[in-house]
Design an enzyme around this catalytic site. Structure first.
Site, PDB file in Angstrom:
ATOM      1  N   ARG A   1      41.231  42.268  31.347  1.00 24.50           N
ATOM      2  CA  ARG A   1      42.125  42.774  30.313  1.00 24.50           C
ATOM      3  C   ARG A   1      43.256  41.784  30.011  1.00 24.50           C
ATOM      4  NH1 ARG A   1      42.410  48.107  29.293  1.00 24.50           N
ATOM      5  NH2 ARG A   1      41.203  48.502  31.163  1.00 24.50           N
ATOM      6  N   THR A   2      43.953  41.356  31.052  1.00 21.62           N
ATOM      7  CA  THR A   2      45.084  40.450  30.861  1.00 21.62           C
ATOM      8  C   THR A   2      44.630  39.088  30.337  1.00 21.62           C
ATOM      9  OG1 THR A   2      46.215  41.558  32.675  1.00 21.62           O
ATOM     10  CG2 THR A   2      47.095  39.438  32.020  1.00 21.62           C
TER      11      THR A   2
ATOM     12  N   LYS B   1      36.322  25.724  47.339  1.00 22.70           N
ATOM     13  CA  LYS B   1      36.064  24.599  48.244  1.00 22.70           C
ATOM     14  C   LYS B   1      37.287  24.289  49.101  1.00 22.70           C
ATOM     15  CE  LYS B   1      32.948  22.726  44.788  1.00 22.70           C
ATOM     16  NZ  LYS B   1      33.304  22.250  43.436  1.00 22.70           N
TER      17      LYS B   1
ATOM     18  N   ARG C   1      47.141  33.928  37.128  1.00 29.59           N
ATOM     19  CA  ARG C   1      47.158  35.141  37.927  1.00 29.59           C
ATOM     20  C   ARG C   1      46.607  34.773  39.292  1.00 29.59           C
ATOM     21  NH1 ARG C   1      46.917  40.482  36.121  1.00 29.59           N
ATOM     22  NH2 ARG C   1      46.424  41.979  37.726  1.00 29.59           N
TER      23      ARG C   1
ATOM     24  N   HIS D   1      54.763  40.929  37.074  1.00 28.57           N
ATOM     25  CA  HIS D   1      53.818  40.814  35.975  1.00 28.57           C
ATOM     26  C   HIS D   1      54.670  40.929  34.709  1.00 28.57           C
ATOM     27  CE1 HIS D   1      50.313  40.872  33.642  1.00 28.57           C
ATOM     28  NE2 HIS D   1      49.820  42.070  33.927  1.00 28.57           N
TER      29      HIS D   1
END
Ligand code: ZN
Lengths: 303, 155
Positions: free
Chosen positions: A51-52, A80, A101, A129
């Protein structure tokens, strides 16, 4: 705001918040403007949040920018064992701004210190956020005409919900009266309540949703998660107490709007969706305009 | 009484020039040594713990020859040893006595209490703002969570 990273909602002043909301309003009127054609936006999603990410990518694309990045860390060099520092240093060579994020709290602040380009935090663990907070502010301001002197109810999980914490903190700048409705187990943490007390703002705590509806301009609903309760029986006891049904809105003020950060599970029944007071889907759409405003102003193409 | 004990100790193992750090909580003596980077110290260093103290029950004391600390250096120890007092010695004479003061910031001394903080997952210098000196509360510059006195751990 040119070249300024946005990690925490408090990184921007009240005036800067308002400027972003005004710009977002302009993008709502004209969402397609190719003002970022020469720019590359990197979206680094170390954990998935479709969504974001889509909201940011839509915002960037509508402004003509190119978008590069990854949508979860399993498809990147992170698996890795590359450090966040190395990933950020490398990616800052390829782009003009980073949207990230990450599951660890503080990761976005650290990235903003390492990166050669500005960083927008799209969620760092349970911490911040800020673009969600700005789109919430935008939605409130748009539906109420102003952010000042409103009665705002927060309902559900007030303990763990970071969207609630940042929005409460942001609203402390606007003489808000807070109505905090939650089960006793999920009350607003004292550190967040401190910001309300520091401003000497009015706040009321209760466990009763119906009682508060007629008093408020904004009803901010959140989901109560079963995992938050040590004893599943405690969850069973409260789970239906914080569900909003259409018939509960009969005595609501006519200007009331219902917000929810989405995704919703069952805390708002679907019969509310057709009520003009339901605003949560429009709220999500507003996120694109707010993100357009942020990209454009941080990249310095608008003042 | 306390002064007399101190005087006796100073006599027993007096230093000519340097700093005596007194009234350290016994459990914090070795942390203080680490914070002040004294583990590799090349001059005379006297360490005692579990000494009887009227004020504290048990206390520790560290005597560092030929070393005079800058205040921002020494104040770091206040995070672990808020009761500590400093005695500056020159030519076997006490020239100054003072208490340590809790600093405004703490860089790379304390570990963030939040296990999900990026500083606990990658090599990063920890940075805290001391938001409450009396109660000792530190806000992490990165995750913004508060580490309180009972959770303070040396990095
Ligand atoms: Zn932290």
């Amino acid at each position: 705001m040119k070249n300024k990273s946005l990690v925490s909602i408090n990184d921007f002043t009240r005036e800067e918040h308002i400027r972003i909301l005004e710009l977002a309003g302009a993008f709502e009127k004209r969402p397609k403007q190719r003002i970022l054609e020469d720019y590359v936006v990197a979206t680094l999603f170390f954990e998935p949040s479709t969504r974001t990410r889509l909201s940011f990518e839509s915002a960037a694309t509508r402004l003509g920018a190119r978008v590069i990045g990854f949508s979860d860390s399993s498809s990147s060099s992170v698996t890795k064992g590359e450090t966040l520092r190395d990933t950020i240093l490398t990616v800052s060579n390829y782009c003009d701004i980073i949207v990230m994020r990450h599951p660890k709290e503080g990761s976005a602040r650290f990235a903003s210190e390492v990166a050669k380009v500005p960083v927008i935090n799209a969620g760092d663990g349970a911490n911040q956020h800020p673009t969600q907070t700005l789109l919430d502010l935008y939605s409130i301001r748009k539906t109420q005409g102003s952010l000042d002197n409103l009665n705002v109810a927060f309902v559900g999980d007030l303990k763990y919900g970071r969207t609630v914490h940042s929005l409460v903190q942001a609203l402390c700048n606007y003489n808000t009266t807070f109505h905090l409705v939650s089960p006793l187990e999920l009350k607003l943490p004292s550190a967040v309540k401190m910001s309300i007390k520091e401003r000497n703002l009015e706040y009321y705590q209760s466990t009763d949703l119906q009682d508060v509806i007629q008093k408020v301009d904004i009803l901010y609903m959140t989901r109560i998660q079963k995992e938050r309760f040590a004893d599943p029986l405690d969850y069973e006891k409260v789970k239906n107490a914080y569900v909003l049904r259409n018939n509960m809105l009969i005595n609501a003020k006519p200007n009331l709007k219902i917000l929810h950060p989405l995704p919703r599970v069952n805390e708002i029944t679907s019969d509310v969706d057709d009520n003009p007071m339901a605003y949560y889907f429009t709220q999500a759409l507003n996120g694109v305009f707010v993100r357009q405003a942020l990209l454009a102003s941080i990249l310095g193409v608008v003042e | 009484m306390e002064k007399e004990i101190l005087r006796k100790e100073l006599k027993v193992s007096a230093i000519e020039n340097g700093t005596v750090i007194d009234h350290i909580p016994s459990g914090s003596v070795f942390q203080v040594i680490k914070i002040l980077n004294l583990t590799e110290y090349q001059n005379q260093l006297l360490i005692a713990t579990n000494l009887d103290s009227q004020k504290m029950g048990k206390k520790g004391i560290i005597k560092v020859s030929n070393k005079f600390f800058k205040s921002d250096e020494i104040n770091k120890i206040a995070l672990f040893a808020p009761t500590a007092t400093l005695i500056i010695i020159k030519n076997f004479e006490v020239v100054e006595k003072k208490k340590v003061e809790v600093p405004d910031y703490a860089e790379n001394i304390v570990k963030c209490f939040n296990p999900n903080c990026i500083t606990n997952n990658e090599e990063i210098t920890t940075r805290f703002t001391v938001i409450d000196k009396a109660d000792l509360k530190l806000r992490c510059h990165y995750c913004e969570k508060i580490t309180a006195r009972k959770n303070i751990a040396f990095r």
